[in-house]
Design a protein around this motif. Sequence first.
Motif, short mmCIF file in Angstrom:
data_model
loop_
_atom_site.label_atom_id
_atom_site.label_comp_id
_atom_site.label_asym_id
_atom_site.label_seq_id
_atom_site.Cartn_x
_atom_site.Cartn_y
_atom_site.Cartn_z
N SER A 137 -10.32 -1.83 -0.63
CA SER A 137 -11.50 -1.03 -0.29
C SER A 137 -12.63 -1.94 0.16
O SER A 137 -13.38 -1.59 1.10
CB SER A 137 -11.93 -0.14 -1.46
N ILE A 157 -5.67 6.35 -5.27
CA ILE A 157 -4.27 6.19 -5.67
C ILE A 157 -3.99 7.17 -6.79
O ILE A 157 -4.71 7.18 -7.81
CB ILE A 157 -4.00 4.75 -6.17
N ALA A 175 -1.32 4.45 -1.65
CA ALA A 175 -2.77 4.45 -1.45
C ALA A 175 -3.16 5.29 -0.24
O ALA A 175 -2.42 5.35 0.75
CB ALA A 175 -3.26 3.01 -1.27
N SER A 198 0.83 -1.21 0.00
CA SER A 198 0.00 0.00 0.00
C SER A 198 0.86 1.25 0.00
O SER A 198 0.54 2.24 -0.66
CB SER A 198 -0.94 0.00 1.21
N LEU A 212 -10.84 4.23 -1.33
CA LEU A 212 -9.38 4.21 -1.43
C LEU A 212 -9.01 5.00 -2.68
O LEU A 212 -9.68 4.86 -3.72
CB LEU A 212 -8.93 2.75 -1.57
N ALA A 245 -6.76 -2.25 -5.40
CA ALA A 245 -7.63 -1.20 -4.87
C ALA A 245 -9.01 -1.76 -4.53
O ALA A 245 -9.59 -1.42 -3.49
CB ALA A 245 -7.75 -0.05 -5.87
#
Length: 141
Positions: free
Chosen positions: A56, A31, A17, A12, A29, A52
């Motif tokens: 999440s 990015i 993230a 992560s 989440l 992701a």
Amino acid sequence: MAQKVLDAQPFSRLVRARVTRFGEGAATLEIGIREELHQQNGFVHGGVLAYAADNSITFAAGTTLGPAVLTSGFSIQYVRPATGAKLVARAVVVHSGRRQAVVRCELFTVGDKGGEAGEGSEGEGGETLCAIAQGTVLSTA
């Protein structure tokens, strides 16, 4: 607290993230999209989208099951190549029991680095749906 848990995961931190929403059966989440996250054709790598979605989904389930949770499984459907400035994964619990939760996640890209709107986009700064996922999360407590 959720960001602290996310930051404890080395991968992560590698993708940078961020948890931007956490609570009441939902988690988001985000990015920032950068070249290192692309595949050979210039799109965000499917593994980044899967990461992701997975995280999440698990974070959203944790809001109903508590912090000791693990993803039991999930599926993802890629609906359009992911391009843009930011990836957003929004997960919502659709059913939660005592020991497991079922969670749905939609993944969007936001903005367009080239300044032009892509198919299905709402223009610069708009969101474009790129994948949909659903998963089951189990309580380990």
